[in-house]
Design an enzyme around this catalytic site. Structure first.
Site, PDB file in Angstrom:
ATOM      1  N   GLU A  64       0.856  -1.190   0.000  1.00 28.68           N
ATOM      2  CA  GLU A  64       0.000   0.000   0.000  1.00 28.68           C
ATOM      3  C   GLU A  64       0.888   1.233   0.000  1.00 28.68           C
ATOM      4  O   GLU A  64       1.530   1.540   0.998  1.00 28.68           O
ATOM      5  CB  GLU A  64      -0.861   0.033   1.267  1.00 28.68           C
ATOM      6  CG  GLU A  64      -1.932  -0.995   1.250  1.00 28.68           C
ATOM      7  CD  GLU A  64      -2.978  -0.783   2.330  1.00 28.68           C
ATOM      8  OE1 GLU A  64      -3.784  -1.699   2.503  1.00 28.68           O
ATOM      9  OE2 GLU A  64      -2.983   0.270   2.992  1.00 28.68           O
ATOM     10  N   LYS A 102      -7.246   3.176  -2.106  1.00 29.42           N
ATOM     11  CA  LYS A 102      -7.593   3.234  -0.688  1.00 29.42           C
ATOM     12  C   LYS A 102      -7.794   4.687  -0.299  1.00 29.42           C
ATOM     13  O   LYS A 102      -7.055   5.567  -0.757  1.00 29.42           O
ATOM     14  CB  LYS A 102      -6.449   2.588   0.113  1.00 29.42           C
ATOM     15  CG  LYS A 102      -6.679   2.542   1.612  1.00 29.42           C
ATOM     16  CD  LYS A 102      -5.624   1.665   2.300  1.00 29.42           C
ATOM     17  CE  LYS A 102      -5.729   1.782   3.812  1.00 29.42           C
ATOM     18  NZ  LYS A 102      -4.819   0.881   4.517  1.00 29.42           N
TER      19      LYS A 102
END
Lengths: 215, 219
Positions: B89, B151
């Site tokens: 991420e 995200k």
């Protein structure tokens, strides 16, 4: 006393900082003769370009602001910043290892970075707002052991920045073996002078212009 | 509905100790969560703890500012995978996005994507710092870079996911990438609302879980 402006690392670290803001930061640093400009690593090359032919140094933060990235990644970020022209590195200590008393891990993290810049200044941000007095003392000792040139109080992104009490503790503990940079929340002339009086060697602030002109 | 398989159990505070990572991993196994999300210095430890379990290890990169050099992000991602991370991420470069330097935003993401090959790549947009147009632009760049997930939030900014922003993301990317909603989501009811608007994963803060107790979002 050395001129106040030469204590200042002119700093802009918010993640949304734009290229235009960084160029302005460099111009201000040259105009007010600050010691350096301090930025995130993706702006190091730009900062170098806009401070060339001046005495203003380039300072880059590494592993910022959590200090929780892998040691190898901190080392690599440092190498890349050196290639991009940085003069100094401000890395964040691994707070999790410190809290867990994994002191070997803390020293290894710092020494691995210092080994890559033997002739350049390494500052270690110990983020005092998260530490007890005992942990501050330990963080100072470990930083010195690992070869740090400066210990620095704060990232400016924790719950609070430098306090006079914490800096005094760092000063007593290090006892001249390492320099000290106070940062986080130092926004006016009076506060800056208080820190310099107790022996701080450098001040990290985004309010450098107010400090040197405002009084 | 059992939503545990949608949960990324997350602990990213800088003072996190080895002991807390051990607890995090065991709670994730017990609750059958999808994965744990941690800083890169703890990936090797988490990998070891989760050996023989289906729970995935997800490492953040360039976290939480996204302001480190692209080369350093690439290196941090590769090192995390070497240490056993199964998902990466990264935080988008907000400064380049705000400067409208879209070429550099795309290069930052693409370089990481190319370096990690088939490993799942999620890009954190930090929606609390963006206006609607910037969210749309960020989503389009992510699709150009072939990311797997978008995200909403790092959890370290002034705000976390909102339903409004999540709907904008969904409308922009349709089914071309998946969505993780994160930050400030601490109960089943809120999690369900996000799943209903098309979110695939929920980043669930282990600290909020401990603080509120009742918050554990299990069916």
């Amino acid at each position: 006393m050395t001129h106040l402006s030469s204590y200042i690392d002119h700093t802009l670290l918010k993640p949304t900082a734009t290229e235009a803001e960084i160029i302005k930061l460099c111009e201000e640093a040259k105009k007010f003769r600050f010691f350096s400009v301090c930025t995130n690593s993706y702006f190091t090359a730009l900062t170098k370009e806009h401070t060339k032919n001046s005495n203003v140094k380039v300072c880059t933060v590494v592993g910022f602001p959590l200090g929780a990235m892998s040691t190898e990644a901190k080392v690599y970020e440092t190498i890349q910043a050196m290639k991009d022209g940085t003069d100094e590195i401000d890395m964040v200590i691994n707070l999790g290892l410190l809290k867990a008393k994994d002191y070997t891990g803390v020293v290894r993290d710092i020494a691995s970075v210092k080994n890559r810049l033997p002739n350049n200044v390494l500052k270690v941000i110990i983020e005092t707002c998260y530490l007890t007095d005992d942990e501050i003392i330990k963080a100072c000792e470990l930083s010195i052991q690992a070869g740090a040139d400066f210990i620095k109080t704060s990232t400016g992104f924790g719950p609070h920045g430098a306090t006079l009490e914490h800096v005094k503790l760092m000063k007593t503990t290090s006892n001249g073996r390492v320099k000290i940079k106070a940062s986080g929340g130092i926004k006016d002339f009076k506060t800056a002078i208080e820190y310099i009086k107790i022996g701080v060697d450098r001040i990290g602030t985004s309010a450098g212009i107010t400090i040197v002109t405002g009084k | 509905m059992n939503i545990s398989k949608h949960i990324e159990y997350t602990l990213l505070k800088p003072t996190t100790t080895e002991r807390e990572i051990i607890d995090l991993c065991y709670e994730a196994i017990q609750n059958d969560y999808y994965g744990v999300c941690i800083n890169s210095s703890y990936v090797a430890l988490a990998r070891q703890l989760l050996e023989n379990s289906p729970t995935k290890v997800c490492s953040v990169v360039g976290f939480p500012f996204g302001a480190m050099s692209t080369d350093a992000k690439v290196f941090e991602a590769k090192k995390a995978i070497e240490d056993g991370a199964e998902e990466i991420e990264m935080v988008i470069n907000l400064g380049f996005l705000k400067s409208k330097n879209y070429v550099s935003v795309l290069k930052d993401i693409s370089d990481v994507k190319m370096a990690i090959g088939n490993t799942t790549l999620k890009v954190i947009l930090e929606i609390s710092e963006l206006n609607k147009n910037e969210i749309i632009k960020a989503c389009e760049i992510c699709l150009d870079a072939n990311v797997d997930f978008i995200k909403t939030s790092s959890g370290f900014s002034k705000g976390g996911a909102t339903l409004t922003a999540t709907k904008i993301i969904k409308k922009t990317i349709k089914d071309a990438a998946k969505i993780t909603a994160s930050g400030d989501i601490e109960d089943l009811e809120t999690s369900m609302k996000y799943l209903e608007v098309g979110v695939h994963r929920i980043g669930f803060n282990a600290l909020l879980n401990k603080k509120t107790k009742k918050a554990r979002p299990i069916s």
